[in-house]
Enzyme design. Structure first.
Site, PDB file in Angstrom:
ATOM      1  N   LYS A 178       7.927 -26.154   3.598  1.00  8.59           N
ATOM      2  CA  LYS A 178       8.022 -27.262   2.512  1.00  8.59           C
ATOM      3  C   LYS A 178       9.729 -28.351   3.285  1.00  8.59           C
ATOM      4  O   LYS A 178       9.434 -29.351   2.778  1.00  8.59           O
ATOM      5  CB  LYS A 178       8.363 -26.277   0.808  1.00  8.59           C
ATOM      6  CG  LYS A 178       7.088 -25.930   0.855  1.00  8.59           C
ATOM      7  CD  LYS A 178       7.411 -24.890  -0.608  1.00  8.59           C
ATOM      8  CE  LYS A 178       8.189 -23.268  -0.660  1.00  8.59           C
ATOM      9  NZ  LYS A 178       7.867 -23.309   0.687  1.00  8.59           N
ATOM     10  N   ILE A 179      10.748 -28.014   2.911  1.00  6.60           N
ATOM     11  CA  ILE A 179      11.268 -28.496   3.318  1.00  6.60           C
ATOM     12  C   ILE A 179      11.647 -29.699   4.794  1.00  6.60           C
ATOM     13  O   ILE A 179      11.624 -30.194   4.789  1.00  6.60           O
ATOM     14  CB  ILE A 179      12.920 -28.060   3.021  1.00  6.60           C
ATOM     15  CG1 ILE A 179      13.117 -27.269   2.458  1.00  6.60           C
ATOM     16  CG2 ILE A 179      13.739 -28.544   3.658  1.00  6.60           C
ATOM     17  CD1 ILE A 179      14.136 -26.311   1.903  1.00  6.60           C
ATOM     18  N   CYS A 226      13.443 -23.403   9.180  1.00  6.94           N
ATOM     19  CA  CYS A 226      12.654 -22.366   9.188  1.00  6.94           C
ATOM     20  C   CYS A 226      13.291 -20.611   7.961  1.00  6.94           C
ATOM     21  O   CYS A 226      14.820 -21.238   8.605  1.00  6.94           O
ATOM     22  CB  CYS A 226      12.322 -21.810  10.171  1.00  6.94           C
ATOM     23  SG  CYS A 226      13.695 -21.545  11.683  1.00  6.94           S
ATOM     24  N   PRO A 227      12.889 -19.834   8.185  1.00  8.75           N
ATOM     25  CA  PRO A 227      13.760 -18.621   7.204  1.00  8.75           C
ATOM     26  C   PRO A 227      14.356 -17.941   8.523  1.00  8.75           C
ATOM     27  O   PRO A 227      13.903 -17.899   9.781  1.00  8.75           O
ATOM     28  CB  PRO A 227      12.666 -18.093   6.989  1.00  8.75           C
ATOM     29  CG  PRO A 227      11.413 -18.232   7.846  1.00  8.75           C
ATOM     30  CD  PRO A 227      11.315 -20.107   8.216  1.00  8.75           C
ATOM     31  N   THR A 265      20.742 -26.550   7.711  1.00  5.08           N
ATOM     32  CA  THR A 265      20.563 -26.373   5.979  1.00  5.08           C
ATOM     33  C   THR A 265      19.833 -24.988   5.899  1.00  5.08           C
ATOM     34  O   THR A 265      19.432 -24.817   4.963  1.00  5.08           O
ATOM     35  CB  THR A 265      20.603 -27.443   5.793  1.00  5.08           C
ATOM     36  OG1 THR A 265      18.632 -27.869   5.751  1.00  5.08           O
ATOM     37  CG2 THR A 265      20.820 -28.846   4.939  1.00  5.08           C
ATOM     38  N   ARG A 321      19.538 -21.168   7.137  1.00  5.97           N
ATOM     39  CA  ARG A 321      20.597 -20.120   6.935  1.00  5.97           C
ATOM     40  C   ARG A 321      21.272 -19.944   8.325  1.00  5.97           C
ATOM     41  O   ARG A 321      21.004 -20.373   9.598  1.00  5.97           O
ATOM     42  CB  ARG A 321      19.876 -18.442   7.286  1.00  5.97           C
ATOM     43  CG  ARG A 321      18.763 -18.090   6.041  1.00  5.97           C
ATOM     44  CD  ARG A 321      19.847 -17.633   5.008  1.00  5.97           C
ATOM     45  NE  ARG A 321      18.721 -17.661   3.273  1.00  5.97           N
ATOM     46  CZ  ARG A 321      18.349 -18.838   2.588  1.00  5.97           C
ATOM     47  NH1 ARG A 321      19.297 -19.526   2.466  1.00  5.97           N
ATOM     48  NH2 ARG A 321      17.580 -18.155   1.359  1.00  5.97           N
ATOM     49  N   ASP A 341      25.280 -26.639   6.395  1.00  9.80           N
ATOM     50  CA  ASP A 341      25.405 -25.509   4.867  1.00  9.80           C
ATOM     51  C   ASP A 341      25.342 -24.773   5.275  1.00  9.80           C
ATOM     52  O   ASP A 341      25.195 -23.677   4.149  1.00  9.80           O
ATOM     53  CB  ASP A 341      24.686 -26.667   4.160  1.00  9.80           C
ATOM     54  CG  ASP A 341      24.752 -26.292   2.522  1.00  9.80           C
ATOM     55  OD1 ASP A 341      25.546 -26.531   2.474  1.00  9.80           O
ATOM     56  OD2 ASP A 341      23.499 -26.232   2.570  1.00  9.80           O
ATOM     57  N   GLU A 358      28.600 -16.023   5.889  1.00 12.39           N
ATOM     58  CA  GLU A 358      29.541 -17.287   4.371  1.00 12.39           C
ATOM     59  C   GLU A 358      29.841 -16.027   3.322  1.00 12.39           C
ATOM     60  O   GLU A 358      30.158 -16.848   2.370  1.00 12.39           O
ATOM     61  CB  GLU A 358      27.888 -18.114   4.457  1.00 12.39           C
ATOM     62  CG  GLU A 358      26.793 -17.681   3.590  1.00 12.39           C
ATOM     63  CD  GLU A 358      25.272 -18.942   3.371  1.00 12.39           C
ATOM     64  OE1 GLU A 358      25.693 -19.642   3.853  1.00 12.39           O
ATOM     65  OE2 GLU A 358      25.302 -18.524   2.189  1.00 12.39           O
ATOM     66  N   HIS A 380      26.961 -23.928   0.763  1.00 11.54           N
ATOM     67  CA  HIS A 380      25.699 -23.740   1.038  1.00 11.54           C
ATOM     68  C   HIS A 380      25.411 -24.881  -0.606  1.00 11.54           C
ATOM     69  O   HIS A 380      24.635 -24.064  -1.635  1.00 11.54           O
ATOM     70  CB  HIS A 380      25.579 -22.274   0.563  1.00 11.54           C
ATOM     71  CG  HIS A 380      24.113 -21.417   0.937  1.00 11.54           C
ATOM     72  ND1 HIS A 380      23.704 -20.171   1.572  1.00 11.54           N
ATOM     73  CD2 HIS A 380      23.085 -22.330   0.278  1.00 11.54           C
ATOM     74  CE1 HIS A 380      22.306 -20.869   1.401  1.00 11.54           C
ATOM     75  NE2 HIS A 380      21.894 -21.595   1.020  1.00 11.54           N
TER      76      HIS A 380
HETATM   77  P1  NAD Z   1       8.701 -22.869   4.047  1.00  8.39           P
HETATM   78  O1  NAD Z   1       8.598 -21.081   3.640  1.00  8.39           O
HETATM   79  O2  NAD Z   1       7.910 -23.726   2.831  1.00  8.39           O
HETATM   80  O3  NAD Z   1       8.991 -22.961   5.289  1.00  8.39           O
HETATM   81  C1  NAD Z   1      10.095 -21.895   6.689  1.00  8.39           C
HETATM   82  C2  NAD Z   1       8.695 -22.963   7.678  1.00  8.39           C
HETATM   83  O4  NAD Z   1       8.881 -22.029   9.251  1.00  8.39           O
HETATM   84  C3  NAD Z   1       7.025 -22.000   7.215  1.00  8.39           C
HETATM   85  O5  NAD Z   1       6.251 -23.142   8.196  1.00  8.39           O
HETATM   86  C4  NAD Z   1       7.112 -21.531   8.655  1.00  8.39           C
HETATM   87  O6  NAD Z   1       5.835 -20.878   9.993  1.00  8.39           O
HETATM   88  C5  NAD Z   1       8.163 -21.937   9.947  1.00  8.39           C
HETATM   89  N1  NAD Z   1       8.617 -20.425  10.363  1.00  8.39           N
HETATM   90  C6  NAD Z   1       8.646 -19.456  10.450  1.00  8.39           C
HETATM   91  N2  NAD Z   1       9.000 -18.910  11.880  1.00  8.39           N
HETATM   92  C7  NAD Z   1       9.590 -20.125  12.969  1.00  8.39           C
HETATM   93  C8  NAD Z   1       9.955 -20.104  13.891  1.00  8.39           C
HETATM   94  N3  NAD Z   1      10.041 -19.239  14.676  1.00  8.39           N
HETATM   95  N4  NAD Z   1      10.373 -20.977  14.784  1.00  8.39           N
HETATM   96  C9  NAD Z   1      10.047 -22.617  13.685  1.00  8.39           C
HETATM   97  N5  NAD Z   1       9.414 -22.079  11.768  1.00  8.39           N
HETATM   98  C10 NAD Z   1       9.105 -21.130  12.191  1.00  8.39           C
HETATM   99  O7  NAD Z   1      10.231 -22.614   3.742  1.00  8.39           O
HETATM  100  P2  NAD Z   1      11.385 -23.386   2.930  1.00  8.39           P
HETATM  101  O8  NAD Z   1      11.481 -24.087   1.390  1.00  8.39           O
HETATM  102  O9  NAD Z   1      10.806 -25.237   3.695  1.00  8.39           O
HETATM  103  O10 NAD Z   1      12.940 -23.557   2.951  1.00  8.39           O
HETATM  104  C11 NAD Z   1      12.830 -22.957   4.677  1.00  8.39           C
HETATM  105  C12 NAD Z   1      14.675 -22.300   4.846  1.00  8.39           C
HETATM  106  O11 NAD Z   1      15.517 -23.800   4.231  1.00  8.39           O
HETATM  107  C13 NAD Z   1      14.715 -21.659   3.807  1.00  8.39           C
HETATM  108  O12 NAD Z   1      13.822 -19.805   3.906  1.00  8.39           O
HETATM  109  C14 NAD Z   1      15.835 -20.995   3.346  1.00  8.39           C
HETATM  110  O13 NAD Z   1      16.587 -19.808   3.945  1.00  8.39           O
HETATM  111  C15 NAD Z   1      16.213 -22.308   3.547  1.00  8.39           C
HETATM  112  N6  NAD Z   1      16.819 -22.802   2.389  1.00  8.39           N
HETATM  113  C16 NAD Z   1      17.946 -23.442   2.382  1.00  8.39           C
HETATM  114  C17 NAD Z   1      18.674 -23.530   1.310  1.00  8.39           C
HETATM  115  C18 NAD Z   1      20.200 -24.867   0.784  1.00  8.39           C
HETATM  116  O14 NAD Z   1      20.391 -24.301  -0.093  1.00  8.39           O
HETATM  117  N7  NAD Z   1      21.161 -24.927   1.773  1.00  8.39           N
HETATM  118  C19 NAD Z   1      17.751 -24.138  -0.291  1.00  8.39           C
HETATM  119  C20 NAD Z   1      16.264 -23.608   0.159  1.00  8.39           C
HETATM  120  C21 NAD Z   1      15.331 -23.007   1.169  1.00  8.39           C
END
Ligand code: NAD
Length: 340
Positions: A154-155, A215-216, A242, A244, A268, A273, A305
């Site tokens: 999504k992001i 990615c997560p 941004t 983890r 971020d 952290e 964060h």
């Molecule tokens: P999401 O689940 O929609 O997308 C994550 C994507 O990462 C998926 O398409 C998945 O297939 C991919 N992925 C899995 N393993 C991978 C790898 N080894 N290499 C590359 N890609 C891989 O998640 P999202 O909503 O896009 O969020 C992504 C991350 O952003 C979250 O996991 C969270 O850690 C982080 N986040 C941070 C903040 C912040 O305030 N800084 C806020 C929200 C989310």
């Protein structure tokens, strides 16, 4: 239903209190983070509501089970801080907010990119001191440069939408790529623009001027940015994280910063952290040498964060968390359940 909130700040009350009251939930706000020492504070509650730096490990799960807590409501998307297997064994339901405002995080990631590239953080400090010199503040045009988006969920997709206007070459990496992009479906071009291309991680590392991580944090992604991957990156590259902190090996990043490998780094998140972020530590001695060193590099921007922190995202987080609690209370389908 009684819910014990952990790691709360005034802004959590602002968003959660009215919504929870309206739905008839009995809530208690604790400022402490959830961990093995504080878990007992949830006694009497049916559920705990936790955030990114609370620790729901196996010991915490056992205490929660003992005191009768039946659910964990994550008021965030990531769940790397929750022992899902132990939750299942202990009959504790885990629910999360899978999406609240991907744009908020993507916009922030770009903010970090613009700022580190054009050294806006340094210019701000200089002009506050009436220093109008621009020596050392040169950046690069983004037009025509190559950006790598690691993780096209999504992001990552929100990033792809926003950067359309920057006329960059966009390389993507994700083990689960978007089919429409792979198949060059016109709908993908309409949505995210021309020229998007999935490549392997090595190509991202070698060819990108900018790499942004979306990615997560999992066993596979932990320390994906380490001394070997950094060695493959272009000299002068910009790294934005941004997602983890654990995606980046801080020690290896510091070593690379010391030899001026990076043009800029925007973080971020930081792997240690949870001991620092979201707290005012301006009167404290910071015991982490790594954090102090990271903060001291002038081509690094480190924020605590806050990429998610917009009013739209906070409203969505509260709404979905309360919705998850309602589904639990009414025995309805748990669409946002997290399973091991
Ligand atoms: P999401 O689940 O929609 O997308 C994550 C994507 O990462 C998926 O398409 C998945 O297939 C991919 N992925 C899995 N393993 C991978 C790898 N080894 N290499 C590359 N890609 C891989 O998640 P999202 O909503 O896009 O969020 C992504 C991350 O952003 C979250 O996991 C969270 O850690 C982080 N986040 C941070 C903040 C912040 O305030 N800084 C806020 C929200 C989310």
């Amino acid at each position: 239903m009684k819910i014990a909130f952990f790691d709360t700040k005034p802004y959590d009350r602002t968003w959660f209190e009215p919504m929870a009251k309206e739905k008839g939930f009995d809530i208690i706000f604790h400022e402490e983070k959830l961990n093995k020492n504080t878990a007992v504070m949830a006694k009497g509650a049916d559920a705990v509501c936790i955030f990114v730096n609370d620790d729901a490990d196996s010991a915490v799960m056992d205490t929660l089970k003992e005191i009768g807590v039946k659910a964990i409501l994550l008021r965030c998307a990531g769940f790397n801080n929750v022992d899902l297997n132990r939750a299942k064994e202990n009959d504790i339901t885990v629910l999360r907010v899978p999406s609240y405002s991907p744009r908020a995080v993507a916009e922030y990631a770009l903010g970090l990119l613009f700022a580190v590239n054009r050294k806006i953080h340094r210019a701000y400090v200089r002009t506050r001191d009436f220093n109008y010199s621009i020596n050392g503040l040169m950046g690069m045009d983004l037009e025509g440069k190559t950006i790598g988006i690691v993780g096209t969920g999504k992001i990552g997709q929100a990033m792809m939408s926003i950067i359309r206007g920057l006329d960059m070459r966009v390389l993507l990496y994700d083990p689960y790529p978007i089919k429409a992009i792979l198949e060059k479906d016109p709908s993908a071009e309409e949505k995210w623009g021309k020229g998007l291309e999935y490549v392997d991680m090595d190509t991202i590392l070698k060819e990108c001027d900018i790499i942004s991580l979306h990615c997560p944090l999992t066993k596979d992604t932990q320390y994906m940015i380490n001394k070997d991957s950094i060695a493959k990156m272009k000299d002068g590259a910009i790294l934005i994280n941004t997602s983890r902190g654990g995606l980046v090996n801080t020690q290896d990043l510091l070593d690379a910063l010391a030899v001026q490998k990076f043009g800029g780094v925007g973080l971020d998140v930081y792997e240690e952290e949870d001991d620092y972020f979201f707290e005012d530590m301006s009167d404290a001695i910071i015991s982490s040498d790594d954090l102090v060193r990271l903060t001291s590099y002038r081509n690094v921007i480190l924020t605590s964060h806050q990429a998610f922190f917009t009013k739209e995202a906070m409203e969505a987080i509260a709404e979905v968390t309360i919705y998850n609690a309602e589904c639990l209370a009414k025995g309805e389908e748990l669409v946002n359940i997290v399973l091991p």
